[in-house]
Design a protein around this motif. Sequence first.
Motif, mmCIF file in Angstrom:
data_model
loop_
_atom_site.group_PDB
_atom_site.id
_atom_site.type_symbol
_atom_site.label_atom_id
_atom_site.label_comp_id
_atom_site.label_asym_id
_atom_site.label_seq_id
_atom_site.Cartn_x
_atom_site.Cartn_y
_atom_site.Cartn_z
ATOM 1 N N VAL A 71 -1.057 96.050 19.255
ATOM 2 C CA VAL A 71 -0.221 94.888 18.922
ATOM 3 C C VAL A 71 0.911 94.769 19.943
ATOM 4 O O VAL A 71 1.602 95.754 20.215
ATOM 5 C CB VAL A 71 0.399 95.008 17.507
ATOM 6 C CG1 VAL A 71 1.141 93.722 17.142
ATOM 7 C CG2 VAL A 71 -0.648 95.326 16.457
ATOM 8 N N GLN A 93 -2.215 90.432 18.227
ATOM 9 C CA GLN A 93 -2.920 91.622 17.760
ATOM 10 C C GLN A 93 -4.339 91.654 18.321
ATOM 11 O O GLN A 93 -5.022 90.626 18.374
ATOM 12 C CB GLN A 93 -2.937 91.589 16.230
ATOM 13 C CG GLN A 93 -3.365 92.875 15.601
ATOM 14 C CD GLN A 93 -2.961 92.920 14.118
ATOM 15 O OE1 GLN A 93 -1.907 92.417 13.743
ATOM 16 N NE2 GLN A 93 -3.804 93.498 13.294
ATOM 17 N N GLY A 106 -0.728 87.320 15.416
ATOM 18 C CA GLY A 106 -0.571 87.928 14.092
ATOM 19 C C GLY A 106 0.400 87.149 13.231
ATOM 20 O O GLY A 106 0.912 86.087 13.630
ATOM 21 N N THR A 152 -6.569 89.608 12.286
ATOM 22 C CA THR A 152 -5.268 89.577 12.963
ATOM 23 C C THR A 152 -4.175 89.105 12.005
ATOM 24 O O THR A 152 -2.998 89.164 12.330
ATOM 25 C CB THR A 152 -5.313 88.638 14.186
ATOM 26 O OG1 THR A 152 -5.764 87.361 13.746
ATOM 27 C CG2 THR A 152 -6.228 89.188 15.259
#
Lengths: 314, 845
Positions: A71, A93, A106, A152
């Motif tokens: 991430v 992500q 994300g 995600t």
Amino acid sequence: MRQIFFYLLLTIFFIIVSTPTYSQGCSDAGFCTMGAMQPDQVYSKKKRIKLRSIGFSQYRGTTTLSPVIWVSTVDATFAVKRKNSFQLKLPFQAVKGTLGSNAGIGDLSLSLTRNLINTKKFSINGSIGTKIPTNNGNSEIDGAPAHAYYQTSLGTNDLIVGASLISKKWLFAVGYQQALTRNESQFTWGQTFAVSDADSSYIEKYELGRNLKRGIDVMLRVERSFRYSNFNFFVAALPIVRITKDKITTKEGNRSKLDGTTGMALSALIGGTYHFNTNSSVKFVYGHKITDREVNPDGLTRDNVMSLSYYYNF
Amino acid sequence: MHFIKQLISTLLLLGLFPYSFTQSTYDAIRELLKQGDLITAEKELLPYSPITDNPELLVIRGDYYLRKGRNNKAIETFNKALTLFNDKKNENYAFCLNQLAIAYWNEGNNTRALEYAFEAQALRKKLVGSTHESYAASLNDIGLIYSNSNPKEALSYYQEALNTYYLIYDASDNKIGQAHVNMGIIHKNLKAYGSAIDEFNQALSVWKVKGRKSIRSAFTHRYLAETYSEMGVKELATKEIKQALAIYSNTVGKHHPDVASTLTYSGVLKLNEEKTDSALTIFHKALNANFDTNFSQNELNPPPTNGFFNGFVLLNTLFHKATTLERRYNSKSLKMRDLEAVVNHILVADTVIDKLRRSLVKENDKIELGKLAIKLYEVGIRSCYQAHSVSFSRKKHFLEQAYYFAEKSKSSVLLEAISDAKAKNFAGIPASILTTEDKLKADISFIEQKLAQKPAKEVALAYQAELFKLDNAYQTFTKKLEKEYPSYYQLKYKVSPPSIAEIQISIQKKEALIDYFIDESSHTLYVFAITRNNVSVVERVLPEDFDRYISGLRNGISYQQQEIYQTSGYKLYQYLMPDGISKGKITIIPTGRLGIIPFEALLTKKTKDKSYQELPYLINDFEIGYAYSSSLFIQEQLNNKTTNKALLCAPVSFEEMADLPGTKQEVNSINQLLTDSSFTTTQLVSEAAQEKTIKNLNLNEYKYIHLATHGVVNASQPELSKVFLVKDESEDGELYTGELYNLKLNADLVSLSACETGLGKIQRGEGIVGLSRSLLYAGAKNLVVSLWTVSDASTSQLMIDLYQNILSNSTNRYSTPLRSAKQALISSSDYSAPYYWAPFILVGR
């Protein structure tokens, strides 16, 4: 004496992290790094740390199954009238595992933190925030819905509140996170083609969570800090307890509470920050699971996590 | 240059030197100096450099040094000139006195400076009358000396000088310009900015007519900058400071105390703009400007501790540079090297302060220096504490350094005085010489005490003239001692606070030394707690109204308002008592107003609805003593005197104050106790308690001295604090502070059962200046004094109990018997309120 204590803690920590454990860990739906609940917070009555910051962090988390999660996060904080601060986190992500790979933006985290009490010896801060999903938590890999590990986004709108007490040596933080909606996950074992029939026992470890609505999480962070002129480090314990059961839609289409989803996920953490000056710093955090809940359909379990961040304060 | 000097010396020896220093040469060079043309003046003086015995030449040379900013050299040269004058009734001699006054003023020797300036003024009045330029110059210079301490007085002298100048000169004369500048500075200090700017501009217009930009105009621009800055007009302030620096650069170059001072102000302006790095660069330049040559380009390096032009300017620059480094650490760098640099700069300042203190003669000036010093020590302690908090491996080092600074900020004048007295004993100076000194000191303190009573102007002038002579005689006497007894000189200045390890040696088990320091700039209290095996420091931010609790405690006790007392007593306990001190004995080293509260009466718990007998007093947990500083704490060891002699004194009846009938019984009872314990006593009661009798006794033979009488403390003029005795034909029956200083005591315990004898003037950096301080200097090892007016009957009971406990107790401390005596009052039905027992405190152990 203090140094002996510190080295003792360090040794205990490494014994913990080097001991093989079979449970899962670091089960965090996002509130552990938001506002007042963040690790390794700045505490100084004299140093004039600037009130706005922008940070870039790179995170790597491994699970006890195959997925490895990367991430990259942009983390921006702005002071509002000295006592308040507004934090925005936007992650990108990527995940790769036996069942394939996936990447995307994300969930967006927003929080408002207020300094509630400020004495010479400690400060108390409170936060309120939310997580806004960037998709429905049912993105597909090779045409089939992917498991939560490979998503995600959590796919839910969450309410988050928390508070922390920070002194020169200690940080105690408590947090509460509640999913207000359910996601649209449609993952089932039969739709996944990336593993052979022989590996079906493996695929069944990915616990089903159709239209998952996570239970309520509460957290406590206990962190011992060691602060020096321009660097500081910490050791911490982070128990997160899911106090209500996750809810899913069964094969029959009924909503059902899932047994084994409540309980504590306990992680140990170590990390530190080096301040180049009051404007610029790097932060490192390593977390390792100690125990986790029995059933985890939310895909949040991590075996260990590591993150390296750079912050620019201005 | 060296060759020329050698040549001139040879010619002088051979009697072939072509130059002679005449009055016309004197006048010509003096005029050059007046015009600020130092370069030509230096050239003109050069041929006469081998001549060292011509007073007029020395005066001119001294004036040259003065204007160059070399104060020490100027003072030395002027003083030498004064000894060479045969005719002490001419203008050259008056000029010398006057310039010496200015040189002393530059060094912070204000009291001495005023004495010389008044002497010059009086002589000039006799020589030329009061409408002459030189008389007006004296008025102007007296105004200058008063400028900081008494601006209104200064303004009146300046105005008188200006009026005289207008009678003599046209409006474009330098003198008139100078008077305008001086008045402008006073107006600026009084925040009358409009008037200040008018005065400065008038001065600049005078110098514009003269057509030459001199030090004077630079000086004026600098003060214009200060005025504009205080008014908040930053641009004009910056413009004026640049002009001042440009003129200085063209006239005196880069190395001059005025340049250092102006650069420092320029740095302050930069700092106000939040330009920390630029300000640091300027402050470093200012430090370099205070030396002949640059000492370092590295901005983290502090200056050397010797060779500076002006110590006060140096201290001011060091203060600003250190606070800027501290600010850079907190607001930007977070580098330990910045904090370490702060500490190193304050260490240099500490040495400079010591040097300046040695050069100051009068106690008032030393105390004034203490006020500046404490600002520097505040920075030092704050930074050391911070370094101690964030250091990885040098925590102990910074803690010790913080404690060193805290101690250096306390009672330095008293310590130096005690050290001086001890040095005389150890150096083997004959008694006859010391008697001469005693006589001189007694005469000086007598005149000072008379002047403090503010007599009529003519009488005051006569006293001032007398004091001038006596001070000169005393200075000559001290210099002679230092020369003839070198060990005296060495010991006299060996005043350094003990290390923590040295203190710990003198601390017993279950004993702690608690030392306080208040950083007034950040309103922070530092509490150092030293036990035999441990040392700690805590930092506590005080509320703005912290003083309210001190007043609350005192008033709550004095007026027996139990609720106010209980609230304040517990609140103060929370602020003042460090954690983790085991029950036992503590010695308090207070600071500022903490010196006027009895710690015994602090309350260790929050209480309600309890009688005075049941309250949780700190005295229940601790035997408590007080000390002025840790140096005195470790010195206050008992004499173990074998002579069992005691002096008991009670005048009982008073002319202008209430009689104290209880004291007669008190002294009789104590006398009985002592004689029962084989003591030889001298009992002076009623008419026998004459001041003359006491002064004539061989006081250093007494182990115990007990004075049961009235005492009066004058908080604004400590020299007028006194203890009342009986007058006779030669003494007024009032034993003033100055007289107490000159008593020769060697007593284990001096108890003053009189009113408010523990109070005095609270001086920043020196503590409480009052009767206790005088008695410690006179040689008392332990004192029992009181913090407020006390009831006659309860005092008698306490004192009788105290002596009974001392005589029946095997302990070698006085804190134990005093605590028992107080606890007896607490248990009693009539005197359990702290009003009766708390005021009596033990200075000592």
